[in-house]
Design an enzyme around this catalytic site. Structure first.
Site, mmCIF file in Angstrom:
data_model
loop_
_atom_site.group_PDB
_atom_site.id
_atom_site.type_symbol
_atom_site.label_atom_id
_atom_site.label_comp_id
_atom_site.label_asym_id
_atom_site.label_seq_id
_atom_site.Cartn_x
_atom_site.Cartn_y
_atom_site.Cartn_z
ATOM 1 N N TYR A 195 0.775 -1.144 -0.014
ATOM 2 C CA TYR A 195 0.019 0.029 -0.076
ATOM 3 C C TYR A 195 0.798 1.122 0.050
ATOM 4 O O TYR A 195 1.448 1.799 1.079
ATOM 5 C CB TYR A 195 -0.688 0.041 1.200
ATOM 6 N N GLN A 205 -7.881 -13.620 4.374
ATOM 7 C CA GLN A 205 -8.349 -12.382 4.086
ATOM 8 C C GLN A 205 -8.804 -12.126 2.632
ATOM 9 O O GLN A 205 -8.150 -12.077 1.655
ATOM 10 C CB GLN A 205 -7.342 -10.929 4.395
ATOM 11 N N LEU A 236 -18.072 -3.093 2.146
ATOM 12 C CA LEU A 236 -18.879 -2.156 1.603
ATOM 13 C C LEU A 236 -18.663 -2.039 -0.156
ATOM 14 O O LEU A 236 -19.270 -0.954 -0.623
ATOM 15 C CB LEU A 236 -18.682 -0.430 2.174
#
Length: 324
Positions: free
Chosen positions: A56, A175, A206
């Site tokens: 990231y 995950q 979401l």
């Protein structure tokens, strides 16, 4: 905030984890001070597990997370569960690299960037088809034996890949992406994790914004936001799924919930899912998501949700939301 034991890892974690993907540059620019405020507010509200990754922003999100939690990391390290991921090398000739040397260098780099002496949960970010599972699992066990890692998991693995890893050392956590429009893990992955007590931390509950009620069929994204390249966020797919979101929002409203809370509560209600990973760039956005951990959906609620979502378009793909 409710807690749960994260499968066979034995870790006691909050049912909602704070994720930092949005702090790595893939979602456009962000305000670092606001992001730090969001992380600290999540901690104040009872979140004890924070998820990040070496990839990231090439460590940028790990750096921000370490800075945000510095005081507590120095004062009470065992109160926090720091999860990060490695085993990919973006932009290189081998973007997925779970070989021993690369994993070891990644762990060492993450330890430095986070400013910690051990990582509570280290996850292989993506499966590497060119590296034997035995090599990957053995390399991570060596790092556990050295005290640099406490627990080992994987991300984005299918059931066969989980089983291959398990032959050498237990996969403690998985995950995967999971939300109302992306449910492929229900076929074989969740049955495997339930059978073997693998802790599941679902990311993108979401739908990376699809299930927030904030998008319209005309929504556009900055060029440095990965959603600008995803078919899930344009055209007929987006239109149909947002129509479903409108109906879900009505159901949520009848329960005094936001659509985001309903969507996250649905993920947490699925058998075998331990944790939902949510992200936020500011403190004002985190409270709404965390409240989902305290929502109990009834069987009637779950049945109604299924009926509504049946009119949507399923999202699949090798990467989140179909991005190649």
């Amino acid at each position: 905030m409710r807690n749960i034991v994260l499968g066979r890892s034995g870790l006691d974690v909050s049912r909602v984890a704070f994720g930092t993907w949005q702090l790595g540059g893939d979602w456009g620019s962000f305000d670092e001070d606001a992001a730090i405020g969001a992380i600290r507010h999540a901690r104040e509200l009872g979140v004890n597990i924070f998820d990040t990754a070496q990839a990231y922003g090439f460590g940028r999100s790990e750096e921000v997370l370490g800075k945000a939690l510095r005081s507590e990391l120095d004062r009470d390290r065992d109160s926090l569960v720091i999860a990060t991921k490695g085993g990919i090398n973006p932009g290189s000739a081998r973007p997925r690299d779970a070989r021993r040397d690369w994993l070891r260098s990644g762990v060492e780099g993450s330890l430095r960037t986070l400013g910690v002496d051990h990582i509570d949960l280290y996850q292989v970010h993506w499966p590497d088809s060119e590296t034997p599972a035995e090599e990957t699992a053995t390399a991570l066990q060596e790092l556990v034996d050295e005290g640099k890692l406490r627990h080992v998991g994987v991300s984005n693995y299918d059931a066969d890949q989980l089983a291959a890893f398990d032959k050498t050392r237990p996969v403690e956590t998985l995950q995967p992406p999971y939300h109302l429009f992306r449910r492929d893990i229900e076929d074989s992955v969740l049955p495997y994790t339930r059978e073997h007590n693998v802790g599941v931390l679902a990311y993108s509950p979401l739908g990376s914004g699809l299930l927030t009620g904030q998008l319209t069929p005309d929504s556009t994204f900055d060029s440095d936001d990965w959603r600008s390249r995803s078919s899930a966020f344009r055209g007929e797919t987006l239109r149909r799924n947002l129509a479903v979101v409108d109906r879900l929002a009505e159901l949520a409203g009848s329960h005094g919930l936001s659509i985001g809370q309903l969507a996250t509560a649905w993920v947490l209600a699925q058998p075998g899912v331990h944790v939902a990973i949510v992200g936020a760039r500011s403190a004002r956005n985190i409270e709404n998501s965390l409240a989902a951990a305290d929502v109990d959906l009834t069987e009637a609620d779950l049945t109604e949700i299924e009926k509504i979502v049946a009119d949507g378009v399923s999202i699949t793909g090798a990467s989140p939301e179909g991005v190649a």
